[in-house]
Design an enzyme around this catalytic site. Structure first.
Site, short mmCIF file in Angstrom:
data_model
loop_
_atom_site.label_atom_id
_atom_site.label_comp_id
_atom_site.label_asym_id
_atom_site.label_seq_id
_atom_site.Cartn_x
_atom_site.Cartn_y
_atom_site.Cartn_z
N GLU A 220 5.11 -9.18 9.01
CA GLU A 220 4.32 -10.38 8.70
C GLU A 220 5.14 -11.46 8.02
OE1 GLU A 220 0.38 -10.00 7.15
OE2 GLU A 220 -0.25 -8.60 8.73
N HIS A 496 -0.06 -5.19 0.56
CA HIS A 496 0.47 -3.88 0.93
C HIS A 496 1.38 -3.36 -0.17
CE1 HIS A 496 -0.51 -3.56 5.38
NE2 HIS A 496 -0.93 -4.78 5.07
#
Length: 507
Positions: A220, A496
């Site tokens: 990402e 995350h």
């Protein structure tokens, strides 16, 4: 070995003229993206922004009309620029390679470390869906924290330990006199079964700092501008960085976002290849996800040949629901990784390791993912956290935070998040449970807390254990895992939790 032509420069284009043209087009698109964010951003506030309702009202009343007018004025030239940009993409290699030639390549050694992390460096308007904002600032901070740990933290700890009765293990401090005061070891090696007895002495730790890392696999890193900020920071440690990975085309991703994959290495990169997944659904239809394949050289032997390693970085389908997309993507990963090895192994190469890292967007225990847990990829690549298909070892923790709670004080610092991960009740409160029935956006982003009639949290054996960020190793490679680290250093910069492994190679 003579490097192919793409290794000679950082441009993804064969001609510098095309690169200049591409950069010029990006310059015209950038103000439109700023206006778009300013127009819609106040209507997608993060929990931090919700604490300042008056400022949000001010934005909506005064700034949104200005940004909206700017977006409308820029719309036509941006459409033209967007068309030209995507024509140029057809002449572009599917990655950029940046090499700092003034940085010394690391020396060969007996152990190596690799980490994986999803950073959520998307265009600002998309980051807000994950309760994150200020993406440029986050990109710089992520790079700074990684670099600080690589350059200073371990050295600082070693000096500290020389003056006290402590030991250091892969960046985590242990006190002989007061075990668990500074950090709590999660050494549960006795739970590892005999089929993985090579890893029976694995040390599992929750650590508030990154250990010394030779390789870094990231996901990402979608936005090109934010990624360049991160690259600039990481180059202080890593001479070789692959970024801006992926293809843009109407067929693959509707000319949307790239793969978001990025790879940083202390060691020389010999080969790079990227392949986009052929199956996708939902939001991922506008994202060019796939598999980034890299071959590195850790030592050139005097008698000829190289000691080499393979590292694969990927990001699988998100929110697949009842679609079998992830299963298909795992099959492609298995096929492509084997093909890449066969294509790039040369006479005299000694393969030391083969690692597969990334955000799989599935866990090993959720009912909605159980049909994937017995995929043949997990017979070729070993996940030391898996006791068996459908069951993780009791010491595992999740890597996906509950996005609505990202900015609560308890998880707003690396030390605070570390404390949360070490407490089963707190972990279940702040991390998503491994009980997802169907991997939809609503089921994951709005995953409910398990509470009794009095509002008390009900402790679940799968509470806070949705583990989707993984580091695997190929079973046939001579790898022995020494440390498995759950790293809280990036709180609250991403939703995350990074993980890393340190491993040695038998030969």
């Amino acid at each position: 070995m003579a490097h192919p032509s793409w290794m000679k420069g950082s441009s993804a284009f064969p001609s510098p003229v095309l690169q200049i043209f591409f950069d010029t087009i990006e310059f015209f698109i950038r103000p439109f993206m700023w206006c778009l964010t300013g127009t819609f951003g106040p209507f997608l506030p993060t929990t931090k922004e919700l604490k300042h309702p008056k400022y949000l009202i001010l934005q909506k009343l005064f700034f949104v009309p200005i940004y909206a007018a700017g977006a409308l004025l820029l719309l036509l030239p941006v459409i033209v620029a967007f068309l030209f940009r995507n024509i140029l993409h057809q002449f572009r290699r599917p990655f950029c390679l940046s090499v700092q030639k003034d940085k010394a390549v690391a020396s060969p050694k007996s152990t190596y470390s690799v980490a994986t992390s999803n950073l959520c460096l998307m265009p600002e308007i998309f980051s807000k869906f994950n309760n994150l904002d200020k993406t440029a600032e986050r990109a710089v901070k992520v790079g700074e924290r990684i670099v600080i740990d690589q350059l200073h933290y371990t050295d600082m700890m070693e000096k500290f330990l020389k003056k006290s009765d402590h030991t250091i293990r892969n960046g985590a401090i242990y006190s002989h006199e007061h075990s668990g005061v500074q950090t709590r070891s999660m050494d549960k090696s006795k739970n590892l079964n005999s089929s993985q007895n090579r890893d029976s002495d694995v040390k599992v730790d929750v650590v508030a700092h990154f250990p010394q890392l030779d390789f870094l696999c990231l996901q990402e890193t979608f936005d090109r501008d934010f990624t360049k900020l991160l690259v600039s920071e990481l180059h202080k440690v890593y001479p070789w960085i692959v970024y801006d990975v992926g293809y843009n085309s109407p067929r693959l991703n509707y000319c949307g976002l790239n793969s978001g994959l990025m790879f940083a290495s202390r060691y020389e990169i010999l080969e790079i290849k990227f392949k986009p997944f052929t199956s996708r659904c939902g939001f991922c239809t506008i994202v060019g996800k796939g598999l980034l394949m890299v071959k590195v050289c850790v030592q050139k032997r005097t008698n000829g040949g190289n000691d080499v390693g393979f590292i694969f970085d990927t990001h699988l389908q998100a929110f697949q629901g009842d679609n079998p997309v992830v299963y298909h993507q795992l099959t492609e990963i298995l096929d492509w990784s084997s093909e890449f090895r066969e294509e790039t192994i040369e006479s005299g190469d000694n393969v030391l390791f083969d690692m597969l890292c990334g955000d799989f967007n599935i866990d090993n225990m959720s009912p909605g993912d159980v049909h994937i847990s017995d995929h043949k990829l997990f017979e070729t690549y070993v996940d030391i956290c898996r006791e068996k298909p459908g069951k993780d070892y009791d010491w595992t923790v999740g890597t996906e935070l509950r996005t609505p709670l990202l900015h609560e004080e308890a998880v707003s610092t690396p030390e605070g998040l570390k404390t949360v991960l070490e407490d089963p009740y707190l972990r279940q409160y702040y991390l998503i449970d491994a009980d997802i029935e169907s991997a939809t956006m609503d089921a994951i982003y709005n995953a409910p807390l398990k509470k009794d009639a009095h509002g008390n949290l009900i402790l679940s054996p799968v509470g806070g254990r949705r583990r989707i960020d993984v580091v695997l190793y190929r079973k046939e490679s001579p790898v022995k895992i020494q440390n498995y680290n759950i790293i809280t250093r990036l709180a609250p910069l991403t939703d995350h939790i990074p993980v890393s492994v340190t491993f040695s190679c038998d030969n």
